[in-house]
Enzyme design. Structure first.
Site, mmCIF file in Angstrom:
data_model
loop_
_atom_site.group_PDB
_atom_site.id
_atom_site.type_symbol
_atom_site.label_atom_id
_atom_site.label_comp_id
_atom_site.label_asym_id
_atom_site.label_seq_id
_atom_site.Cartn_x
_atom_site.Cartn_y
_atom_site.Cartn_z
ATOM 1 N N ARG A 185 76.407 -6.590 -56.858
ATOM 2 C CA ARG A 185 76.691 -8.046 -57.350
ATOM 3 C C ARG A 185 75.688 -8.301 -56.067
ATOM 4 O O ARG A 185 75.353 -9.351 -56.290
ATOM 5 C CB ARG A 185 77.999 -8.895 -57.226
ATOM 6 N N ARG A 243 82.870 -14.973 -55.939
ATOM 7 C CA ARG A 243 81.233 -15.101 -55.667
ATOM 8 C C ARG A 243 80.299 -15.535 -56.350
ATOM 9 O O ARG A 243 79.540 -15.351 -56.656
ATOM 10 C CB ARG A 243 81.185 -13.187 -55.676
ATOM 11 N N PRO A 244 80.858 -17.177 -55.885
ATOM 12 C CA PRO A 244 79.261 -18.016 -56.548
ATOM 13 C C PRO A 244 77.945 -17.987 -55.979
ATOM 14 O O PRO A 244 78.274 -17.496 -54.482
ATOM 15 C CB PRO A 244 79.990 -19.135 -56.256
ATOM 16 N N ILE A 245 77.324 -18.374 -56.397
ATOM 17 C CA ILE A 245 75.917 -17.765 -55.448
ATOM 18 C C ILE A 245 74.952 -19.758 -56.089
ATOM 19 O O ILE A 245 73.702 -19.670 -55.788
ATOM 20 C CB ILE A 245 74.943 -17.344 -56.217
ATOM 21 N N ASP A 246 76.198 -20.318 -55.679
ATOM 22 C CA ASP A 246 75.459 -22.246 -55.553
ATOM 23 C C ASP A 246 73.964 -21.936 -54.368
ATOM 24 O O ASP A 246 73.054 -22.903 -54.978
ATOM 25 C CB ASP A 246 76.801 -22.988 -56.046
ATOM 26 N N LYS A 289 75.268 -0.915 -44.352
ATOM 27 C CA LYS A 289 74.988 -1.151 -45.359
ATOM 28 C C LYS A 289 75.087 -2.701 -46.117
ATOM 29 O O LYS A 289 73.660 -2.916 -46.382
ATOM 30 C CB LYS A 289 76.313 -1.124 -46.145
ATOM 31 N N ASN A 290 74.860 -2.923 -45.055
ATOM 32 C CA ASN A 290 74.451 -4.686 -44.998
ATOM 33 C C ASN A 290 73.501 -5.231 -44.613
ATOM 34 O O ASN A 290 73.290 -6.701 -44.845
ATOM 35 C CB ASN A 290 76.319 -5.743 -44.732
ATOM 36 N N ILE A 336 87.767 -16.518 -45.019
ATOM 37 C CA ILE A 336 86.191 -16.189 -46.466
ATOM 38 C C ILE A 336 85.782 -16.257 -48.087
ATOM 39 O O ILE A 336 85.526 -17.116 -48.690
ATOM 40 C CB ILE A 336 85.602 -15.111 -45.501
ATOM 41 N N CYS A 388 83.534 -10.566 -58.401
ATOM 42 C CA CYS A 388 84.250 -9.138 -57.582
ATOM 43 C C CYS A 388 85.665 -9.141 -57.865
ATOM 44 O O CYS A 388 86.475 -9.799 -57.653
ATOM 45 C CB CYS A 388 83.017 -8.598 -56.825
ATOM 46 N N ASP A 441 85.601 -8.969 -43.787
ATOM 47 C CA ASP A 441 85.268 -7.001 -43.428
ATOM 48 C C ASP A 441 85.922 -6.259 -42.961
ATOM 49 O O ASP A 441 86.717 -4.976 -43.743
ATOM 50 C CB ASP A 441 83.634 -6.172 -43.707
HETATM 51 C C1 EPZ Z 1 77.773 -10.700 -47.201
HETATM 52 O O1 EPZ Z 1 78.287 -11.102 -48.434
HETATM 53 C C2 EPZ Z 1 78.420 -9.340 -47.153
HETATM 54 N N1 EPZ Z 1 78.097 -8.358 -48.428
HETATM 55 C C3 EPZ Z 1 79.978 -8.707 -47.510
HETATM 56 O O2 EPZ Z 1 80.579 -7.152 -47.094
HETATM 57 C C4 EPZ Z 1 80.846 -10.031 -46.181
HETATM 58 O O3 EPZ Z 1 82.133 -10.098 -47.060
HETATM 59 C C5 EPZ Z 1 80.553 -10.946 -46.760
HETATM 60 O O4 EPZ Z 1 78.621 -11.462 -46.469
HETATM 61 C C6 EPZ Z 1 80.825 -12.385 -45.671
HETATM 62 O O5 EPZ Z 1 80.612 -11.759 -44.721
HETATM 63 C C7 EPZ Z 1 76.554 -7.993 -48.167
HETATM 64 O O6 EPZ Z 1 75.945 -8.521 -47.129
HETATM 65 C C8 EPZ Z 1 76.090 -7.082 -49.026
HETATM 66 P P1 EPZ Z 1 78.681 -15.331 -48.290
HETATM 67 P P2 EPZ Z 1 77.840 -12.778 -49.225
HETATM 68 O O7 EPZ Z 1 77.417 -15.148 -48.875
HETATM 69 O O8 EPZ Z 1 76.296 -12.789 -48.819
HETATM 70 C C9 EPZ Z 1 81.478 -18.483 -50.436
HETATM 71 C C10 EPZ Z 1 81.290 -5.562 -48.052
HETATM 72 O O9 EPZ Z 1 82.409 -5.123 -47.921
HETATM 73 N N2 EPZ Z 1 79.507 -18.617 -51.175
HETATM 74 O O10 EPZ Z 1 78.763 -15.295 -46.759
HETATM 75 O O11 EPZ Z 1 78.643 -12.535 -51.242
HETATM 76 C C11 EPZ Z 1 81.214 -16.594 -50.942
HETATM 77 O O12 EPZ Z 1 82.082 -17.159 -52.695
HETATM 78 C C12 EPZ Z 1 80.853 -7.048 -47.959
HETATM 79 O O13 EPZ Z 1 80.745 -5.256 -47.099
HETATM 80 C C13 EPZ Z 1 79.239 -20.184 -52.062
HETATM 81 O O14 EPZ Z 1 80.660 -20.803 -52.203
HETATM 82 O O15 EPZ Z 1 79.029 -13.379 -48.336
HETATM 83 C C14 EPZ Z 1 82.800 -16.946 -50.035
HETATM 84 O O16 EPZ Z 1 84.045 -16.940 -50.271
HETATM 85 C C15 EPZ Z 1 82.176 -7.511 -49.167
HETATM 86 N N3 EPZ Z 1 78.329 -19.307 -52.302
HETATM 87 C C16 EPZ Z 1 81.297 -17.245 -48.891
HETATM 88 O O17 EPZ Z 1 80.701 -18.252 -48.975
HETATM 89 C C17 EPZ Z 1 77.714 -19.141 -52.593
HETATM 90 O O18 EPZ Z 1 76.048 -19.799 -53.374
HETATM 91 C C18 EPZ Z 1 81.149 -15.954 -48.337
HETATM 92 O O19 EPZ Z 1 80.175 -15.664 -48.088
HETATM 93 C C19 EPZ Z 1 77.393 -18.214 -51.393
HETATM 94 C C20 EPZ Z 1 78.641 -18.003 -51.062
#
Ligand code: EPZ
Length: 421
Positions: A95, A124-127, A25-26, A332, A119, A310
């Protein structure tokens, strides 16, 4: 999808047999986003049949692409990308639609989408996404819950250092940099296999990328990308879920169409607990757990290649009936132990303190009514119910169906007594 549906599980049956692992999926989600960059029809094989993938195809259609599926092959014709707005309802539904931002910006020079919002796992910030795209020249305003992005004179290459190896931010930068003017460097990039899969597809389309899978990725922007054909990598988390189902029922399982090299961090934990595994090659992996399992050394979730967040909930379920005390540290996400309270309804002994969970192994679990609140936690409830004596009922299937193709028919095919009613 009828929200009143539940899974009914009569536990105690060993998992034994052979299971095929579907596409990741990811990886499918960022690949579907990347198809927006290619002027023509891309073909994606091994695309899993999941509600999240359906949502991504609906987004592509909103953008003016033509999406069609036959079996596990999805075709995306992005000849005419007429739109650049992702509707709020689809952003809310999924999201991870944020991963369309980089591709739509790269293809059309603008993008408008609603804030993905938090979520079940936390804020889940996007900064990191926003600051990286701004470094590449995007003008991004955030107002009334909407992100309005534009790059009137196109995106330009930049040297970006991520404070955290964010998977989504790395993907968005890759997508934006593929057709930007100049060279982009991503330092402290995510190393997940899904990143390599995305880089491989983009390269087939004509992008110039080096270093995917390492901490530094270099992308030299190219004028235009052409469509290509690609096969999505196997889903390592779904594979791990099935391995935990076999382990918790003390069964035996052969997985096919999987990639053991993407799973080493948790295969070694299964072995430390007393399971035997064997990788045949050719995408086949064998696991046998014929005896009492013991608690593993402390599990700390980390970015790839560390122990994946995950799969954490699947292992807290597995450790519920392992001998001894297991310690989990979730580094994480800030809120990823919500399944613990539900597991305790089965008789599990789990104490959660912030990002730490302590699991005291018990002799056996007993069936109960359970409610899934997020995707992987929901899968953990199903896995625990397989081992619980008596009948369990699991609701909240909309979460589980986001990441697992018909989890009940997969598990039933290897001996579980489970049905959706
Ligand atoms: C991806 O999410 C996956 N989703 C998640 O899987 C997975 O848990 C995650 O990576 C970590 O491996 C998809 O690929 C669709 P991150 P993503 O950006 O990209 C923080 C599932 O069950 N962060 O690596 O959102 C964030 O808050 C899902 O399939 C910021 O602070 O993960 C988190 O604590 C759940 N600022 C950490 O980083 C940002 O701009 C990891 O987030 C972005 C993220």
């Amino acid at each position: 999808m009828d929200n009143r549906q539940v899974l009914v599980v009569n536990g105690g049956k060993r998992i034994e047999g052979e299971l095929e692992v579907h596409g990741a999926k990811n990886s499918a989600l960022p690949l579907l986003s990347a198809a927006v960059l290619a002027h023509g029809e891309s073909i994606l094989h091994n695309c899993p049949r999941l509600t999240d993938v359906d949502a991504a195809c609906r987004i592509l259609t909103c953008l003016g692409c033509r999406c069609s599926r036959s079996g596990s092959t999805v075709c995306v014709d992005a000849t005419n990308v007429s739109g650049s707005e992702i509707p709020e309802n689809l952003m809310r539904e999924m999201r991870s639609s944020i991963v369309f931002l980089g591709a739509v910006l790269g293809r059309t020079g603008r993008c408008r989408l609603s804030f993905p919002g938090g979520c079940e796992l936390g804020a889940r910030p996007i900064d990191l996404h926003v600051s990286a795209l701004r470094q590449m020249g995007a003008v991004i305003t955030e107002e009334h819950g909407y992100l309005s992005c534009s790059a009137p004179s196109g995106l330009k290459g930049a040297r970006i250092t991520l404070s955290f190896p964010s998977v989504g931010a790395t993907e968005n930068i890759l997508l934006a940099a593929a057709t930007a003017n100049g060279v982009t460097e991503i330092h402290n990039a995510a190393r997940e296999p899904e990143i390599c899969d995305l880089a491989e597809y983009l390269t087939k389309c004509g992008a110039k990328i080096s270093g995917a899978g390492d901490g530094v990725i270099v992308i030299e922007g190219t004028e235009r990308l052409e469509p290509s054909e690609h096969s999505v990598i196997p889903d390592r988390i779904v594979a791990g879920t099935y391995l935990c189902a076999a382990a918790i029922t003390r069964g035996e399982l052969i997985l096919t169409h999987c990639e053991p090299s993407h799973m080493t961090a948790f295969i070694q934990v299964l072995e430390a607990m007393g399971c035997r595994t064997y990788a045949y090659g050719g995408g086949k992996l064998f696991i046998s757990c014929k005896k009492q399992l013991s608690a593993p050394p402390t599990i700390r979730t980390m970015p790839y290649p560390g122990f994946p967040t995950d799969i954490q909930s699947l292992f807290t379920a597995l450790c519920a009936t392992a001998e001894g005390t297991s310690v989990f540290v979730e580094t994480i996400f800030e809120n990823r132990f919500r399944h613990a309270a539900e597991l305790m309804r089965l008789g599990a002994q789990i104490k959660v303190e912030g990002r730490v969970a302590i699991v005291e192994g018990v002799k056996s679990l007993s069936g109960a009514k359970l409610c899934a609140a997020e995707l992987r936690g929901g899968a953990a409830l199903v896995t625990a119910a397989l081992a619980a004596e008596g009948t369990s009922e699991i609701s909240g299937l909309c979460y589980i169906d986001r990441g697992y193709e018909s989890i009940e028919s997969a598990l039933r095919s290897v001996g579980a007594d489970i049905r959706r009613v």
